[in-house]
Design a protein around this motif. Sequence first.
Motif, PDB file in Angstrom:
ATOM      1  N   LEU A   4      35.013  38.126  35.216  1.00 62.06           N
ATOM      2  CA  LEU A   4      33.743  38.398  35.882  1.00 62.06           C
ATOM      3  C   LEU A   4      33.519  39.881  36.155  1.00 62.06           C
ATOM      4  O   LEU A   4      32.386  40.348  36.198  1.00 62.06           O
ATOM      5  N   LEU A   5      34.610  40.623  36.376  1.00 61.33           N
ATOM      6  CA  LEU A   5      34.468  42.037  36.738  1.00 61.33           C
ATOM      7  C   LEU A   5      33.879  42.871  35.612  1.00 61.33           C
ATOM      8  O   LEU A   5      33.312  43.939  35.853  1.00 61.33           O
ATOM      9  N   GLY A   6      34.048  42.397  34.383  1.00 64.34           N
ATOM     10  CA  GLY A   6      33.532  43.167  33.246  1.00 64.34           C
ATOM     11  C   GLY A   6      34.147  44.549  33.186  1.00 64.34           C
ATOM     12  O   GLY A   6      35.343  44.715  33.356  1.00 64.34           O
ATOM     13  N   ARG A   7      33.308  45.558  33.010  1.00 64.14           N
ATOM     14  CA  ARG A   7      33.817  46.930  32.891  1.00 64.14           C
ATOM     15  C   ARG A   7      33.922  47.634  34.242  1.00 64.14           C
ATOM     16  O   ARG A   7      34.354  48.771  34.328  1.00 64.14           O
ATOM     17  N   PHE A   8      33.520  46.941  35.309  1.00 63.42           N
ATOM     18  CA  PHE A   8      33.531  47.558  36.634  1.00 63.42           C
ATOM     19  C   PHE A   8      34.936  47.549  37.238  1.00 63.42           C
ATOM     20  O   PHE A   8      35.693  46.604  37.069  1.00 63.42           O
ATOM     21  N   ARG A   9      35.260  48.626  37.956  1.00 65.15           N
ATOM     22  CA  ARG A   9      36.529  48.674  38.688  1.00 65.15           C
ATOM     23  C   ARG A   9      36.420  47.808  39.931  1.00 65.15           C
ATOM     24  O   ARG A   9      35.334  47.689  40.507  1.00 65.15           O
ATOM     25  N   PRO A  10      37.546  47.224  40.369  1.00 68.35           N
ATOM     26  CA  PRO A  10      37.506  46.383  41.566  1.00 68.35           C
ATOM     27  C   PRO A  10      36.912  47.097  42.785  1.00 68.35           C
ATOM     28  O   PRO A  10      36.141  46.505  43.537  1.00 68.35           O
ATOM     29  N   SER A  11      37.260  48.369  42.972  1.00 72.31           N
ATOM     30  CA  SER A  11      36.741  49.111  44.129  1.00 72.31           C
ATOM     31  C   SER A  11      35.223  49.279  44.043  1.00 72.31           C
ATOM     32  O   SER A  11      34.520  49.219  45.059  1.00 72.31           O
ATOM     33  N   THR A  12      34.707  49.459  42.827  1.00 72.47           N
ATOM     34  CA  THR A  12      33.259  49.593  42.631  1.00 72.47           C
ATOM     35  C   THR A  12      32.563  48.277  42.946  1.00 72.47           C
ATOM     36  O   THR A  12      31.526  48.261  43.616  1.00 72.47           O
ATOM     37  N   LYS A  62      23.885  41.545  37.337  1.00 70.07           N
ATOM     38  CA  LYS A  62      24.491  41.679  36.010  1.00 70.07           C
ATOM     39  C   LYS A  62      25.776  40.868  35.905  1.00 70.07           C
ATOM     40  O   LYS A  62      25.980  40.139  34.932  1.00 70.07           O
ATOM     41  N   LEU A  63      26.658  40.986  36.913  1.00 66.43           N
ATOM     42  CA  LEU A  63      27.924  40.259  36.870  1.00 66.43           C
ATOM     43  C   LEU A  63      27.710  38.753  36.999  1.00 66.43           C
ATOM     44  O   LEU A  63      28.518  37.967  36.508  1.00 66.43           O
ATOM     45  N   GLY A  64      26.639  38.358  37.660  1.00 67.76           N
ATOM     46  CA  GLY A  64      26.335  36.936  37.815  1.00 67.76           C
ATOM     47  C   GLY A  64      25.587  36.346  36.643  1.00 67.76           C
ATOM     48  O   GLY A  64      25.226  35.175  36.666  1.00 67.76           O
ATOM     49  N   ALA A  65      25.360  37.165  35.615  1.00 67.59           N
ATOM     50  CA  ALA A  65      24.666  36.717  34.391  1.00 67.59           C
ATOM     51  C   ALA A  65      23.275  36.158  34.702  1.00 67.59           C
ATOM     52  O   ALA A  65      22.840  35.179  34.101  1.00 67.59           O
ATOM     53  N   PHE A  66      22.594  36.804  35.665  1.00 62.28           N
ATOM     54  CA  PHE A  66      21.207  36.431  35.924  1.00 62.28           C
ATOM     55  C   PHE A  66      20.366  36.777  34.703  1.00 62.28           C
ATOM     56  O   PHE A  66      20.660  37.742  33.988  1.00 62.28           O
ATOM     57  N   SER A  67      19.314  36.035  34.477  1.00 61.04           N
ATOM     58  CA  SER A  67      18.410  36.341  33.362  1.00 61.04           C
ATOM     59  C   SER A  67      17.723  37.680  33.640  1.00 61.04           C
ATOM     60  O   SER A  67      17.185  37.875  34.743  1.00 61.04           O
ATOM     61  N   PRO A  68      17.736  38.609  32.673  1.00 60.71           N
ATOM     62  CA  PRO A  68      17.155  39.944  32.924  1.00 60.71           C
ATOM     63  C   PRO A  68      15.712  39.920  33.413  1.00 60.71           C
ATOM     64  O   PRO A  68      15.304  40.807  34.172  1.00 60.71           O
ATOM     65  N   ASP A  69      14.945  38.924  33.006  1.00 58.80           N
ATOM     66  CA  ASP A  69      13.545  38.896  33.446  1.00 58.80           C
ATOM     67  C   ASP A  69      13.386  38.468  34.904  1.00 58.80           C
ATOM     68  O   ASP A  69      12.287  38.510  35.453  1.00 58.80           O
ATOM     69  N   THR A  70      14.504  38.079  35.550  1.00 54.73           N
ATOM     70  CA  THR A  70      14.453  37.720  36.977  1.00 54.73           C
ATOM     71  C   THR A  70      15.135  38.758  37.857  1.00 54.73           C
ATOM     72  O   THR A  70      15.217  38.577  39.068  1.00 54.73           O
TER      73      THR A  70
END
Length: 202
Positions: free
Chosen positions: A62-70, A128-136
């Motif tokens: 779920l974290l993707g490219r983000f660091r845990p602290s970010t 973004k991390l929650g995979a929300f639809s971009p149009d929402t």
Amino acid sequence: AGSKKSPGQQAIDDAVIAMEKVRSEAASLAVRLLYNELEMMGVFIVAQIGVTANPERAKMSLLGRFRPSTVRRYLAYWQGFRKWVGQTYGKFPTSGEQLVDYLLAREEEGMGASVPLSVGKGVACFEKLGAFSPDTWMASNPLVEAVVRDLLRKLEEGAPPRRRAPRMLSAFIPALEKLVVSCAKLLKICGSLRFDDLAHMR
């Protein structure tokens, strides 16, 4: 039998293992906080993770490219927004207009110049991390973007100038390399390291 490690090498190996453990624990905490928020919002990706063969491992992606602290920093901004909407409207955030109301309410209370942008980034990161639809996406709502720009302009006008540490000119680095023939000494100077930081370096 393998060769015995020197005390210096063993100390380095132990430090690396300790650092990896800290990173792993930080990532696990960030994932748990993020997953709890996504689960609360009823996001579809939570249901998808639930039917995988190894949900715990799937969560770590779920974290993707983000660091845990970010992620933890951005989650704090998202949670502030989510709680405010819950107290004000009695439901979870669903629209850019709610984000606008939150930002304007924060302005009335008084906030630092960096807050509007940070709140926008926090909400955008969560979406973004929650995979929300971009149009929402609430954070990319044109009205939200306009309000953030306006707040930044107004808050920066009255803010004191930013204090920054003086930066070392890049021209100094080649000069230092010529003057300092020992790599260890150069490392100590550039990294502002103490004696014990270099205790096990040859």
